[in-house]
Design an enzyme around this catalytic site. Sequence first.
Site, PDB file in Angstrom:
ATOM      1  CG  HIS A  19      14.635  68.118  71.641  1.00 52.08           C
ATOM      2  ND1 HIS A  19      13.949  68.843  72.587  1.00 52.08           N
ATOM      3  CD2 HIS A  19      15.702  68.879  71.300  1.00 52.08           C
ATOM      4  CE1 HIS A  19      14.584  69.975  72.819  1.00 52.08           C
ATOM      5  NE2 HIS A  19      15.645  70.040  72.039  1.00 52.08           N
ATOM      6  CG  HIS A  22      11.830  71.608  70.067  1.00 50.74           C
ATOM      7  ND1 HIS A  22      12.784  70.684  69.698  1.00 50.74           N
ATOM      8  CD2 HIS A  22      12.484  72.781  70.214  1.00 50.74           C
ATOM      9  CE1 HIS A  22      13.953  71.277  69.615  1.00 50.74           C
ATOM     10  NE2 HIS A  22      13.804  72.550  69.926  1.00 50.74           N
ATOM     11  CB  CYS A 127      26.105  83.307  72.666  1.00 53.09           C
ATOM     12  SG  CYS A 127      25.716  81.537  72.580  1.00 53.09           S
ATOM     13  CB  CYS A 130      21.865  82.897  72.798  1.00 53.74           C
ATOM     14  SG  CYS A 130      22.165  81.909  74.237  1.00 53.74           S
ATOM     15  CB  CYS A 144      26.901  81.185  76.290  1.00 55.54           C
ATOM     16  SG  CYS A 144      25.133  80.854  76.277  1.00 55.54           S
ATOM     17  CG  HIS A 147      24.418  77.740  73.276  1.00 54.72           C
ATOM     18  ND1 HIS A 147      23.578  78.781  73.601  1.00 54.72           N
ATOM     19  CD2 HIS A 147      23.655  76.845  72.595  1.00 54.72           C
ATOM     20  CE1 HIS A 147      22.372  78.537  73.119  1.00 54.72           C
ATOM     21  NE2 HIS A 147      22.390  77.375  72.504  1.00 54.72           N
ATOM     22  CE  LYS A 296      22.467  73.026  78.309  1.00 54.79           C
ATOM     23  NZ  LYS A 296      22.402  73.058  76.999  1.00 54.79           N
ATOM     24  CE  LYS A 299      22.071  67.780  66.902  1.00 49.14           C
ATOM     25  NZ  LYS A 299      22.452  68.735  65.892  1.00 49.14           N
TER      26      LYS A 299
HETATM   27  N1  MSP Z   1      13.539  80.373  67.334  1.00 46.03           N
HETATM   28  C1  MSP Z   1      13.511  80.720  68.705  1.00 46.03           C
HETATM   29  C2  MSP Z   1      12.129  81.129  69.158  1.00 46.03           C
HETATM   30  C3  MSP Z   1      11.533  82.265  68.414  1.00 46.03           C
HETATM   31  S1  MSP Z   1       9.928  82.623  68.965  1.00 46.03           S
HETATM   32  C4  MSP Z   1       9.533  84.055  68.280  1.00 46.03           C
HETATM   33  C5  MSP Z   1      13.974  79.536  69.535  1.00 46.03           C
HETATM   34  N2  MSP Z   1      13.850  78.329  68.978  1.00 46.03           N
HETATM   35  S2  MSP Z   1      14.259  76.924  69.647  1.00 46.03           S
HETATM   36  O1  MSP Z   1      14.127  75.945  68.610  1.00 46.03           O
HETATM   37  O2  MSP Z   1      15.504  77.024  70.302  1.00 46.03           O
HETATM   38  O3  MSP Z   1      13.136  76.634  70.682  1.00 46.03           O
HETATM   39  C6  MSP Z   1      13.205  77.076  72.007  1.00 46.03           C
HETATM   40  C7  MSP Z   1      12.030  76.515  72.734  1.00 46.03           C
HETATM   41  O4  MSP Z   1      12.028  75.083  72.642  1.00 46.03           O
HETATM   42  C8  MSP Z   1      12.005  76.785  74.215  1.00 46.03           C
HETATM   43  O5  MSP Z   1      11.517  78.059  74.522  1.00 46.03           O
HETATM   44  C9  MSP Z   1      11.087  75.686  74.673  1.00 46.03           C
HETATM   45  O6  MSP Z   1       9.773  76.024  74.328  1.00 46.03           O
HETATM   46  C10 MSP Z   1      11.548  74.509  73.839  1.00 46.03           C
HETATM   47  N3  MSP Z   1      12.638  73.771  74.484  1.00 46.03           N
HETATM   48  C11 MSP Z   1      13.860  73.527  73.964  1.00 46.03           C
HETATM   49  N4  MSP Z   1      14.562  72.730  74.829  1.00 46.03           N
HETATM   50  C12 MSP Z   1      13.822  72.449  75.911  1.00 46.03           C
HETATM   51  C13 MSP Z   1      13.981  71.629  77.060  1.00 46.03           C
HETATM   52  N5  MSP Z   1      15.082  70.956  77.318  1.00 46.03           N
HETATM   53  N6  MSP Z   1      12.916  71.522  77.911  1.00 46.03           N
HETATM   54  C14 MSP Z   1      11.727  72.161  77.669  1.00 46.03           C
HETATM   55  N7  MSP Z   1      11.560  72.950  76.610  1.00 46.03           N
HETATM   56  C15 MSP Z   1      12.613  73.220  75.772  1.00 46.03           C
HETATM   57  O7  MSP Z   1      14.377  79.743  70.655  1.00 46.03           O
END
Ligand code: MSP
Length: 470
Positions: A19, A22, A127, A130, A144, A147, A296, A299
């Site tokens: 999304h 990411h 959690c 996380c 959490c 979450h 926030k 889903k």
């Molecule tokens: N798999 C772990 C990361 C391992 S790295 C060795 C993880 N994955 S995640 O799919 O949850 O991705 C987290 C990352 O997605 C955040 O650090 C950020 O880069 C991005 N984001 C997820 N949601 C976000 C927002 N709402 N806003 C901005 N970035 C966000 O954690």
Amino acid sequence: MAKKFYVTTPIYYVNALPHIGHASTTIATDALARYHKLLGERTYFLTGTDEHGSTVAEAAEKAGKSPRKYVDEVTRKYRKTWPKLNIEYDYFIRTTDPKHEKLVQEFITKIYKKGDIYKGRYEGLYCIGCEKFLTESDLVEGKCPLHPNRKPEKQSEENYFFKLKKYQPLLIKALENKSDPRHYEIYPRERYNEVIKTLKGGIEDTSISRAKVEWGIPLPWDKKQTIYVWIDALLNYITALKITGNQWAWPAEVHVIAKDILWFHCIIWQALLISAGIKLPKKIFVHSYYTIDGRKMSKSVGNVISVDDLVKRYGADGARYLILSTFPASSDGDVGYSKFDIKYNADLANGLGNLVARVAKLCEKSGFDFKPTKSQLYPQIKKPLGQFQFEETLGFIWQKKIAAGDKLVDQEKPWELSGKKLETVLKKLVKEIRQISFNLQPFLPKTAEKIEKQFAGPKIKSEKPLFPRL
Ligand code: MSP
């Protein structure tokens, strides 16, 4: 020898599709990689997917699939997504790659043999969202904060622990002392302060294995346990280079992440590296979160903006621009379709698109020949980009350069001119536009390419609008 630039994104969990959150991290990383390539540096850009752990296993079960089949499917979608945003990474790592798994086992064995790992018992609230144990101070109303729909679970089990506490003084020194050989930097300042505060408050040893999570890499010396998914995941930044024979790239110049995974990257990862005798990365850029229309993104609220939706509505470079120009750096940033629509029309359909269209039309009508001119990076973007300030960087290009082009057209009124006078004004405008497109390469790569082609000369012609109005 050319300078090198190794930059990474987090590897994303395959329990959801990409999304805007990411996308923001990945686009920022791509822009940095492209910028450093433009500077002539030897660049390496890594992204990938984090495929082990209970969150992923749970998502697979929900989808009625085996974890293996499930991760293969979702990671394929990730890979298909990034090119839609004009992302050009060098390698896409998957933590279920057997080569990665083997290297993770070797790494963990190395620090085990060194005496940095011991067996202990863990008791606490876990959690699953996380994938970590929470402390009392993490909880908000017993839940959490990230979450709130998942009740933290009481877990107690035998685990292996990493002697994290032992590294506390070394980490503080590495952060605070610029001349320390292990010095690393955390951007922005707010996050650096947070990490220092956590470190000075005291840190405990941390569990690095799980007894009840089957979907993971077996611990080499105790096959009843799997390696904690976070240890497995962090190591990707190094295993990817070994897998592809690109060890030259280590240490990373920048790990780009968001604030949710600050602890793992700024503390655990660094301590693991020190323990293994490996150089530390130079910088960690920690951005904040996007909220959507004040809420926030989730889903259950139903306000998740997917990459596909963004690209459908604004095009790849349109989406890149909207994300980078509203980038949540130090604090959370609020976006939404209505705000994006306004910005798209103002800055892309009007702004850039309009300037390019106006000037091209005037050039076409004039019939003049336009010789090549030399473009270079604006020196003014070096500083903001060096501090990962994408909003400021694009703000400079739009407010100072594109606006100046518009002003020139409005003031000189080329449609009222002819002959030498017209030629001088148009040449000036063409030079400016080429310069703007040169500087847009890291941010809006396909658009920059289009403008460059259109304005290559000697004849310049009108083309379809770059950004159709919504
Ligand atoms: N798999 C772990 C990361 C391992 S790295 C060795 C993880 N994955 S995640 O799919 O949850 O991705 C987290 C990352 O997605 C955040 O650090 C950020 O880069 C991005 N984001 C997820 N949601 C976000 C927002 N709402 N806003 C901005 N970035 C966000 O954690």
